[in-house]
Write a protein that holds these residues in place. Structure first.
Motif, mmCIF file in Angstrom:
data_model
loop_
_atom_site.group_PDB
_atom_site.id
_atom_site.type_symbol
_atom_site.label_atom_id
_atom_site.label_comp_id
_atom_site.label_asym_id
_atom_site.label_seq_id
_atom_site.Cartn_x
_atom_site.Cartn_y
_atom_site.Cartn_z
ATOM 1 N N ASP A 21 -48.170 25.982 28.013
ATOM 2 C CA ASP A 21 -49.304 26.552 28.737
ATOM 3 C C ASP A 21 -48.938 26.710 30.206
ATOM 4 O O ASP A 21 -48.410 25.782 30.831
ATOM 5 C CB ASP A 21 -50.535 25.652 28.623
ATOM 6 N N GLY B 299 -50.343 28.553 34.110
ATOM 7 C CA GLY B 299 -51.405 29.204 34.859
ATOM 8 C C GLY B 299 -51.036 30.643 35.170
ATOM 9 O O GLY B 299 -49.876 31.054 35.041
ATOM 10 N N LEU B 300 -52.009 31.421 35.594
ATOM 11 C CA LEU B 300 -51.769 32.837 35.855
ATOM 12 C C LEU B 300 -50.732 33.063 36.942
ATOM 13 O O LEU B 300 -50.001 34.058 36.922
ATOM 14 C CB LEU B 300 -53.086 33.532 36.232
ATOM 15 N N ALA B 301 -50.641 32.152 37.903
ATOM 16 C CA ALA B 301 -49.674 32.312 38.988
ATOM 17 C C ALA B 301 -48.236 32.274 38.482
ATOM 18 O O ALA B 301 -47.336 32.807 39.130
ATOM 19 C CB ALA B 301 -49.888 31.226 40.046
ATOM 20 N N LEU C 22 -52.790 40.235 34.183
ATOM 21 C CA LEU C 22 -53.171 38.975 34.822
ATOM 22 C C LEU C 22 -54.542 39.117 35.479
ATOM 23 O O LEU C 22 -55.366 38.195 35.438
ATOM 24 C CB LEU C 22 -52.125 38.565 35.865
ATOM 25 N N GLY C 23 -54.793 40.271 36.085
ATOM 26 C CA GLY C 23 -56.106 40.512 36.671
ATOM 27 C C GLY C 23 -57.200 40.552 35.626
ATOM 28 O O GLY C 23 -58.300 40.019 35.841
ATOM 29 N N LEU D 181 -57.176 39.016 32.715
ATOM 30 C CA LEU D 181 -57.400 37.642 32.258
ATOM 31 C C LEU D 181 -58.247 36.867 33.262
ATOM 32 O O LEU D 181 -59.160 36.126 32.883
ATOM 33 C CB LEU D 181 -56.054 36.934 32.046
ATOM 34 N N ALA D 182 -57.941 37.049 34.543
ATOM 35 C CA ALA D 182 -58.719 36.352 35.567
ATOM 36 C C ALA D 182 -60.172 36.796 35.544
ATOM 37 O O ALA D 182 -61.089 35.967 35.664
ATOM 38 C CB ALA D 182 -58.103 36.607 36.942
ATOM 39 N N GLY E 139 -62.079 35.052 33.017
ATOM 40 C CA GLY E 139 -62.159 33.607 33.156
ATOM 41 C C GLY E 139 -61.077 32.852 32.418
ATOM 42 O O GLY E 139 -61.147 31.632 32.279
ATOM 43 N N VAL E 140 -60.060 33.573 31.951
ATOM 44 C CA VAL E 140 -58.927 32.934 31.266
ATOM 45 C C VAL E 140 -57.862 32.634 32.310
ATOM 46 O O VAL E 140 -57.220 33.540 32.825
ATOM 47 C CB VAL E 140 -58.354 33.841 30.157
ATOM 48 N N THR E 141 -57.673 31.383 32.627
ATOM 49 C CA THR E 141 -56.752 31.013 33.709
ATOM 50 C C THR E 141 -55.490 30.312 33.217
ATOM 51 O O THR E 141 -54.583 30.060 34.012
ATOM 52 C CB THR E 141 -57.461 30.096 34.710
ATOM 53 N N VAL E 142 -55.423 30.009 31.918
ATOM 54 C CA VAL E 142 -54.242 29.370 31.330
ATOM 55 C C VAL E 142 -53.862 30.150 30.070
ATOM 56 O O VAL E 142 -54.732 30.489 29.260
ATOM 57 C CB VAL E 142 -54.503 27.891 30.985
#
Length: 410
Positions: free
Chosen positions: A27, A29-31, A165-166, A168-169, A172-175
């Protein structure tokens, strides 16, 4: 004379050598997720944007109240209030009224369209003149227009791009569960090869340039390169090094030692550890290429192994054609991201042999692809190239002036 055996075309190698090995799932994070490969489809937990919202600055209206409106015969509506950004609307649109609304704000109850401010005027306080009709749905997006609940946001097996990625953000999906970056061991071989930091070369010595270049290509493909070091031309030493590398890596790349020269020991060491799928590719440069699946110990899971030619240019050409797709496959990606291309006219004739894929380095200037030639031991040819042109196996060459597709280096 030794012979190459089980030689294949590049197309056969790409389609037929398909190791089952995949990296573990982790897993992130988006970063850290850019260009990583999702291990499973990710679906929207709720509709997006989640509420009807305006796409223009203007007035929320009932579309029926604007029918027939024109500059000569405008419709007049009473201003019933305004909507603030980031807040739920308090005003309601009813017959003959409108509500001021900025771009992105939530649509008030009763409205089914938004009139752009450019087609309105406040003729007197509290009265709005509308000079153009709108249809239901104009100037807004529905609550589920971007994504409906349960819709796929990203697909498994496809590297993540910045817009995803945008998305997903926004959902609200951050992982995200992604495949780990493949660990790729680079084993350099040869009595003549010395580390790059060697200040003074003895007669016959060469610095290990290929390992550094391979590290860059592996990183571009999303892998983590591990430079194992330089192994002399000794089968036992090479076999011991390969065993250690196979135990802790997802792909092992042997730089040099795959030709049929009397000193080259890779094929023998590899054959003792697994099964050679091919030894020899119908490609120029890069014919002495080896593909195999090996295991550190009997019964252990197999690991793909790629034996590259000794000449740096040949090694890097082959790794781009065969090694890079292997790295992506290990990371769960069946179809690697396409490389950038450009169309250009060939600057001169190119000769080729039927049944062999020719990879020609080119410099691109003013729409002309000028071939760059030189021995395959010269890295400067590759360093000066903007990309390469492929002459397919059936062709006997390409005429100067032919429009070709140049695959560009990033």
């Amino acid at each position: 004379m030794k012979e190459f055996f089980t030689a294949r075309t590049v197309g056969e190698a790409r389609a037929g050598f398909r190791p089952a090995r995949r990296t573990a799932v982790e897993d992130v994070g988006l970063a850290e997720a850019l260009h990583r490969v999702p291990a499973a489809d990710v679906r929207a937990p709720a509709e997006m944007p989640g509420f009807a919202r305006s796409t223009v600055d203007g007035y929320a209206v009932r579309a029926a109240d604007t029918y027939g409106a024109s500059e000569g015969l405008p419709s007049y509506l009473d201003l019933a209030g305004s909507v603030r950004m980031g807040a739920a609307p308090t005003a309601v649109v009813s017959h003959g009224t409108c509500v001021a609304i900025p771009t992105g704000a939530a649509l008030p109850d009763g409205a089914d369209a938004v009139v752009m401010v450019e087609y309105t005027a406040e003729t007197m306080p509290g009265t709005i003149e509308v000079t153009r009709p709108v249809a239901p749905g104009s100037g807004l997006v529905r609550a589920d227009e971007d994504v409906a609940a349960g819709d796929g946001l990203v697909r498994a097996g496809r590297p993540l791009r910045a817009p995803q990625l945008g998305l997903l953000a926004a959902a609200g999906v951050t992982v995200v569960a992604v495949y780990a970056r493949p660990r790729v061991a680079i084993v350099s071989t040869g009595d003549e090869v010395v580390p790059p930091e060697t200040t003074t070369l003895a007669a016959g010595q060469v610095r290990d340039a290929t390992a550094s270049a391979l590290t860059g290509l592996i990183g571009d493909a999303g892998g983590e390169a591990v430079q194992v070091g330089i192994v002399p031309d000794d089968r036992d030493a090479l076999q011991a090094t390969l065993c250690a590398a196979l135990a802790v890596n997802d792909l092992v790349v042997v730089s040099a030692g795959s030709s049929v020269g009397a000193r080259d020991e890779t094929a023998g060491a590899v054959a003792a550890l697994g099964e050679i799928w091919c030894h020899g590719l119908a490609v120029k440069p890069g014919k002495p290429t080896l593909l195999a699946e090996c295991a550190a110990t009997p019964g252990a899971s197999t690991v793909p192994l790629l034996g590259l030619p000794g000449n740096p240019l040949s090694a890097l050409v082959v790794f781009r054609l065969v090694g890079v797709p292997l790295v992506w496959r290990l990371a769960g990606c069946e179809l690697p991201p396409p490389e950038p291309t450009v169309r250009a006219r060939l600057g001169r004739d190119l000769a080729s042999a039927t049944g062999r894929l020719d990879v020609v380095q080119v410099a691109v200037r003013d729409g002309v692809a000028e071939p760059l030639f030189g021995p395959s031991a010269l890295l400067s040819v590759l360093a000066r190239a903007d990309g390469y042109v492929v002459v397919p196996e059936p062709a006997t060459g390409l005429d100067g002036g032919t429009e070709v597709e140049v695959i560009l280096y990033r």
